[in-house]
Scaffold this motif. Structure first.
Motif, PDB file in Angstrom:
ATOM      1  N   THR A   1     -10.757   8.490   5.079  1.00 53.20           N
ATOM      2  CA  THR A   1      -9.717   8.531   4.043  1.00 53.20           C
ATOM      3  C   THR A   1     -10.206   7.803   2.794  1.00 53.20           C
ATOM      4  O   THR A   1     -10.651   6.665   2.885  1.00 53.20           O
ATOM      5  CB  THR A   1      -8.436   7.822   4.552  1.00 53.20           C
TER       6      THR A   1
ATOM      7  N   HIS B   1      -5.432   6.670   0.262  1.00 49.03           N
ATOM      8  CA  HIS B   1      -4.705   5.449   0.596  1.00 49.03           C
ATOM      9  C   HIS B   1      -4.886   4.440  -0.550  1.00 49.03           C
ATOM     10  O   HIS B   1      -6.008   4.043  -0.862  1.00 49.03           O
ATOM     11  CB  HIS B   1      -5.220   4.866   1.914  1.00 49.03           C
TER      12      HIS B   1
ATOM     13  N   VAL C   1      -5.814   3.224   8.948  1.00 48.99           N
ATOM     14  CA  VAL C   1      -6.390   4.239   8.056  1.00 48.99           C
ATOM     15  C   VAL C   1      -7.734   4.715   8.595  1.00 48.99           C
ATOM     16  O   VAL C   1      -8.594   3.886   8.920  1.00 48.99           O
ATOM     17  CB  VAL C   1      -6.572   3.648   6.632  1.00 48.99           C
TER      18      VAL C   1
ATOM     19  N   ASP D   1       0.486   5.902   0.251  1.00 47.18           N
ATOM     20  CA  ASP D   1      -0.397   7.063   0.390  1.00 47.18           C
ATOM     21  C   ASP D   1       0.038   8.142  -0.580  1.00 47.18           C
ATOM     22  O   ASP D   1       1.230   8.342  -0.813  1.00 47.18           O
ATOM     23  CB  ASP D   1      -0.326   7.592   1.831  1.00 47.18           C
ATOM     24  N   HIS D   2      -0.959   8.809  -1.153  1.00 46.29           N
ATOM     25  CA  HIS D   2      -0.640   9.893  -2.075  1.00 46.29           C
ATOM     26  C   HIS D   2      -1.719  10.961  -1.981  1.00 46.29           C
ATOM     27  O   HIS D   2      -2.893  10.673  -2.194  1.00 46.29           O
ATOM     28  CB  HIS D   2      -0.547   9.352  -3.509  1.00 46.29           C
TER      29      HIS D   2
ATOM     30  N   SER E   1       0.852  -1.194   0.000  1.00 49.17           N
ATOM     31  CA  SER E   1       0.000   0.000   0.000  1.00 49.17           C
ATOM     32  C   SER E   1       0.878   1.231   0.000  1.00 49.17           C
ATOM     33  O   SER E   1       2.065   1.164   0.310  1.00 49.17           O
ATOM     34  CB  SER E   1      -0.931  -0.019   1.213  1.00 49.17           C
TER      35      SER E   1
END
Ligand SMILES: [Fe+2]
Ligand SMILES: [Fe+2]
Lengths: 358, 136
Positions: free
Chosen positions: A206, A146, A202, A141-142, A139
């Protein structure tokens, strides 16, 4: 508003720098990030099926599909934040095919992340692929989203480890889409456990985007448009407000909404597949929401293939299909109806004859 | 020999045949039907093998790669006007187009047992679908 303005002039301005630019029939896209600094795009290329013939020869047709997608993605303005490859880079999982595919992909001027397809996996269970591209599931994050990448094309251990005398035969048996000796895809217990742990970190607000190769929903088992433990994965994603699943494998446009989860498939660069409804002997469950892609005209080699760029607008995904011989399609999340919808063809009256499959 | 004599002898020969053959030609048994069906299914099976074979063409590409279960081949619509060829063609000509192009191979004669087997398979996968000759 997050609007996409197609501008021929901008395309030429960008493409003019490249000799081939002016001859590519894409309308370049200008993204207006008027409201949210969180909006961004990424490009998605999938199902290249690079196929080794022998020595230094590969099937020209499939090479051309991937080369074209790579060249066109490099022309996107503004530059997408990253590129995803959706699986089935190879046809029979060999080093030659994975190397040749990686070589073509290396022309991209972007960071690329990879999803595992069954054609990449069943020769050595992903060992060489891992050396080239990294872990099989992960995984990241950007910009507040997520992202989760699953290897969804695993299957029952008996089939993988006990049934076939050689790895080559195992690969061949799984490579035939309609082969009755195949076995249903699944994410499996190991990754479901990992997913649960990953999601524990998370927050429920999100936005989640899940990349898999197979659909994570059940459409047609006979061609593995199917993931055996789809319901269990959906249950893990249920608590989140915005969830999008993006998958390859089906070589056609599909989209659906199940509860809070939006599903979108992507096109292949290699060849299109029939919709399961075209197989007269089968029961299938193509989502009612889906307006099919245009029927392929085999006389045009690249017809009904393509790639897409994906606009992440406030956590929902809009898919922009760049199709080589058909008009481009846009499937956008409709905030009022809370489901993906085709911008042009969604209502019955708007559909055109080439979108009827039989 | 006069015309009359010829007809007379012909009739005589015919009446002899009728007395010799006590079983008429359109009687057949369930075993016969089973045997004929088996002959057909053998051809279907050969067709399926060719359909999934990487050696039918020259580049390793198999028909089934684009047409799983022979879907999107529409045998019930042939003969039909194939706009890209500019005339009405039977299914086997379209199969040869695929052999030459995506498979980069050599076309088969219309009466080649392989061509017949391929058509048997494609049509078998489409069983139960009504005929719609000419449909695009
Ligand atoms: Fe694929
Ligand atoms: Fe696949």
């Amino acid at each position: 508003m997050n609007d996409i303005n197609r501008s021929r002039r901008d395309f030429l301005r960008t493409g003019g720098a490249l000799a081939l630019g002016a001859s590519l029939p894409i309308s370049l896209v200008e993204l207006a990030f008027a409201e949210s600094s969180q909006n961004f795009t990424f490009a998605y290329i999938s199902d290249a099926h690079i196929q080794h013939i022998k020595g230094n020869r590969f099937v020209r047709n499939w090479d051309m599909g991937l080369q074209r997608a790579v060249a066109e993605v490099n022309l996107l303005t503004p530059k997408p934040d990253f590129v995803m490859f959706g699986g089935d880079l190879a046809q029979l999982g060999s080093k030659e095919e994975l190397d040749h595919g990686a070589e073509i992909m290396s022309a991209l001027k972007h960071d690329v992340r990879y999803v595992m397809g069954e054609h990449d996996y069943y020769l050595d269970l992903g060992a060489y692929w891992e050396q080239l591209f990294g872990p099989q599931y992960y995984s990241f994050d950007h910009k507040g989203v997520h992202f989760i990448v699953l290897n969804s094309i695993r299957t029952y251990d008996d089939w993988t480890f006990k049934r076939w005398p050689t790895a080559e035969q195992r690969m061949l048996e799984m490579a035939g889409l309609d082969n009755p000796n195949g076995s249903p895809f699944m994410v499996g217990e190991e990754q479901r456990k990992w997913l649960k742990e990953d999601l524990a970190k998370v927050t429920k607000t999100t936005p989640l985007v899940v990349f898999s190769h197979s659909p994570l929903q059940k459409i047609y088992k006979g061609w593995n448009f199917w993931t055996e433990d789809a319901e269990q994965i959906q249950a893990l994603l249920k608590a989140y407000k915005k969830v999008s699943v993006i998958y390859g494998h089906v070589h056609q446009i599909q989209y659906n909404q199940i509860g809070n989860i939006s599903f979108n498939s992507v096109m292949a660069t290699a060849w299109p597949w029939p919709y399961p409804q075209a197989y007269a002997q089968a029961e299938q469950y193509l989502p009612k929401l889906t307006v099919p892609m245009n029927r392929a005209d085999p006389f045009f080699e690249r017809d009904a293939t393509g790639w897409q760029f994906i606009n992440v607008a406030n956590g929902n995904v809009d898919l922009n299909f760049t199709l080589y011989s058909n008009k481009d399609r846009v499937v956008r999340f409709d905030k009022a109806k809370k489901q993906p919808q085709d911008v042009e063809y969604q209502v019955d009256k708007a559909r055109i004859d080439p979108q009827s499959h039989y | 020999m006069s015309t009359f004599d010829f007809i007379g002898k012909g009739l005589l020969a015919l009446s002899l045949m009728v007395t010799v053959n006590t079983v008429s030609a359109d009687e057949f048994t369930p075993e016969d039907q089973q045997r004929w069906q088996q002959q057909f299914m053998d051809s279907v099976k050969q067709g399926r093998e060719l359909w999934t074979s990487p050696t039918l063409g020259t580049n390793g590409v198999a028909c089934a790669q684009c047409h799983p279960n022979a879907a999107n081949t529409h045998p019930e619509t042939y003969p039909k006007f194939q706009k890209q060829i500019g005339k009405v063609i039977p299914l086997w000509e379209m199969i040869n187009w695929c052999l030459r192009n995506p498979l980069e191979g050599v076309p088969l004669a219309a009466d080649d047992p392989k061509m017949i087997a391929i058509q048997a398979y494609v049509t078998y996968e489409r069983r139960g679908v009504k005929l719609e000759p000419g449909k695009h």
